[in-house]
Design a protein around this motif. Structure first.
Motif, PDB file in Angstrom:
ATOM      1  N   VAL A 173       0.851  -1.182   0.000  1.00 38.51           N
ATOM      2  CA  VAL A 173       0.000   0.000   0.000  1.00 38.51           C
ATOM      3  C   VAL A 173       0.894   1.242   0.000  1.00 38.51           C
ATOM      4  CG1 VAL A 173      -1.886   1.172   1.179  1.00 38.51           C
ATOM      5  CG2 VAL A 173      -1.707  -1.331   1.313  1.00 38.51           C
ATOM      6  N   HIS A 174       0.715   2.086  -1.013  1.00 38.28           N
ATOM      7  CA  HIS A 174       1.512   3.292  -1.191  1.00 38.28           C
ATOM      8  C   HIS A 174       0.649   4.510  -0.873  1.00 38.28           C
ATOM      9  CE1 HIS A 174       4.666   1.181  -3.680  1.00 38.28           C
ATOM     10  NE2 HIS A 174       3.657   0.328  -3.741  1.00 38.28           N
ATOM     11  N   GLY A 175       1.243   5.511  -0.258  1.00 31.10           N
ATOM     12  CA  GLY A 175       0.537   6.754   0.044  1.00 31.10           C
ATOM     13  C   GLY A 175       0.942   7.260   1.421  1.00 31.10           C
ATOM     14  N   HIS A 176       0.072   8.031   2.028  1.00 32.93           N
ATOM     15  CA  HIS A 176       0.306   8.519   3.399  1.00 32.93           C
ATOM     16  C   HIS A 176      -0.367   7.527   4.344  1.00 32.93           C
ATOM     17  CE1 HIS A 176       1.041  11.214   6.697  1.00 32.93           C
ATOM     18  NE2 HIS A 176      -0.250  11.273   6.980  1.00 32.93           N
ATOM     19  N   VAL A 177       0.346   6.423   4.641  1.00 32.85           N
ATOM     20  CA  VAL A 177      -0.243   5.312   5.396  1.00 32.85           C
ATOM     21  C   VAL A 177       0.574   4.938   6.633  1.00 32.85           C
ATOM     22  CG1 VAL A 177      -1.539   4.317   3.482  1.00 32.85           C
ATOM     23  CG2 VAL A 177       0.842   3.660   3.793  1.00 32.85           C
ATOM     24  N   VAL A 225      -0.753   7.062  10.950  1.00 33.81           N
ATOM     25  CA  VAL A 225      -2.150   7.512  10.879  1.00 33.81           C
ATOM     26  C   VAL A 225      -3.142   6.439  11.345  1.00 33.81           C
ATOM     27  CG1 VAL A 225      -1.748   9.211   9.058  1.00 33.81           C
ATOM     28  CG2 VAL A 225      -2.280   6.842   8.434  1.00 33.81           C
ATOM     29  N   GLY A 226      -2.636   5.335  11.921  1.00 35.69           N
ATOM     30  CA  GLY A 226      -3.507   4.253  12.375  1.00 35.69           C
ATOM     31  C   GLY A 226      -3.866   3.256  11.284  1.00 35.69           C
ATOM     32  N   PHE A 227      -3.148   3.299  10.164  1.00 38.21           N
ATOM     33  CA  PHE A 227      -3.474   2.433   9.034  1.00 38.21           C
ATOM     34  C   PHE A 227      -3.285   0.952   9.365  1.00 38.21           C
ATOM     35  CE2 PHE A 227      -2.577   0.125   5.161  1.00 38.21           C
ATOM     36  CZ  PHE A 227      -3.615   0.531   4.336  1.00 38.21           C
ATOM     37  N   ARG A 228      -2.165   0.607  10.001  1.00 45.71           N
ATOM     38  CA  ARG A 228      -1.924  -0.812  10.322  1.00 45.71           C
ATOM     39  C   ARG A 228      -2.954  -1.321  11.311  1.00 45.71           C
ATOM     40  NH1 ARG A 228       3.587  -1.109  12.676  1.00 45.71           N
ATOM     41  NH2 ARG A 228       3.020   0.981  13.314  1.00 45.71           N
ATOM     42  N   ARG A 274      -4.046   8.321   3.499  1.00 49.90           N
ATOM     43  CA  ARG A 274      -4.390   8.429   2.075  1.00 49.90           C
ATOM     44  C   ARG A 274      -3.699   7.307   1.312  1.00 49.90           C
ATOM     45  NH1 ARG A 274      -1.225  12.218   0.796  1.00 49.90           N
ATOM     46  NH2 ARG A 274       0.134  10.973  -0.506  1.00 49.90           N
ATOM     47  N   VAL A 275      -4.472   6.496   0.635  1.00 55.63           N
ATOM     48  CA  VAL A 275      -3.932   5.425  -0.195  1.00 55.63           C
ATOM     49  C   VAL A 275      -3.881   5.920  -1.635  1.00 55.63           C
ATOM     50  CG1 VAL A 275      -4.325   3.100  -1.087  1.00 55.63           C
ATOM     51  CG2 VAL A 275      -4.760   3.598   1.326  1.00 55.63           C
ATOM     52  N   ASP A 276      -2.679   5.917  -2.208  1.00 57.56           N
ATOM     53  CA  ASP A 276      -2.512   6.334  -3.600  1.00 57.56           C
ATOM     54  C   ASP A 276      -2.573   5.147  -4.554  1.00 57.56           C
ATOM     55  OD1 ASP A 276      -2.157   8.977  -2.804  1.00 57.56           O
ATOM     56  OD2 ASP A 276       0.013   8.758  -2.649  1.00 57.56           O
ATOM     57  N   PHE A 277      -2.060   4.008  -4.113  1.00 57.59           N
ATOM     58  CA  PHE A 277      -1.956   2.852  -5.003  1.00 57.59           C
ATOM     59  C   PHE A 277      -1.777   1.595  -4.157  1.00 57.59           C
ATOM     60  CE2 PHE A 277       0.809  -0.089  -7.430  1.00 57.59           C
ATOM     61  CZ  PHE A 277      -0.042  -0.344  -8.505  1.00 57.59           C
TER      62      PHE A 277
END
Length: 97
Positions: free
Chosen positions: A16-20, A23-26, A76-79
């Motif tokens: 997962v690429h982006g601002h991850v 930010v609590g993504f995992r 934010r997920v870019d790709f």
């Protein structure tokens, strides 16, 4: 050898690429994976990427992949790049690294 394209068990590896990061993504990914009955991990990588490894029913892995791409994630997920393979086994729970 099992066909990983059917509805049986599968292993999803997603980058997962982006601002991850930060930010609590995992944590968000872990909660979605556990709700789907998957095992695996979400790991921070260099260049603001997260690697998600999930094993379980193919349909549940596809649902997790859709969630990663949903636009409803923290940050934010870019790709999202994906790779499918046979499950390796030996995983318990879903961990954040």
């Amino acid at each position: 050898m099992p066909d990983v394209t059917d509805s049986g068990a599968a292993r999803l590896t997603a980058w997962v690429h982006g601002h991850v990061q930060g930010v609590g993504f995992r944590w968000w990914t872990r909660s979605r994976a556990l709700a789907l009955g998957l095992v695996g991990s979400a790991t921070n990588l260099p260049a603001s990427r997260v690697e998600v490894v999930a094993e379980g029913p193919r349909e549940a892995c596809e649902q997790l992949l859709a969630a990663l791409r949903s636009g409803e994630t923290p940050g934010r997920v870019d790709f999202v790049a994906e790779q499918w393979s046979e499950p390796k086994g030996g995983l318990t729970g879903f961990v954040e690294r």
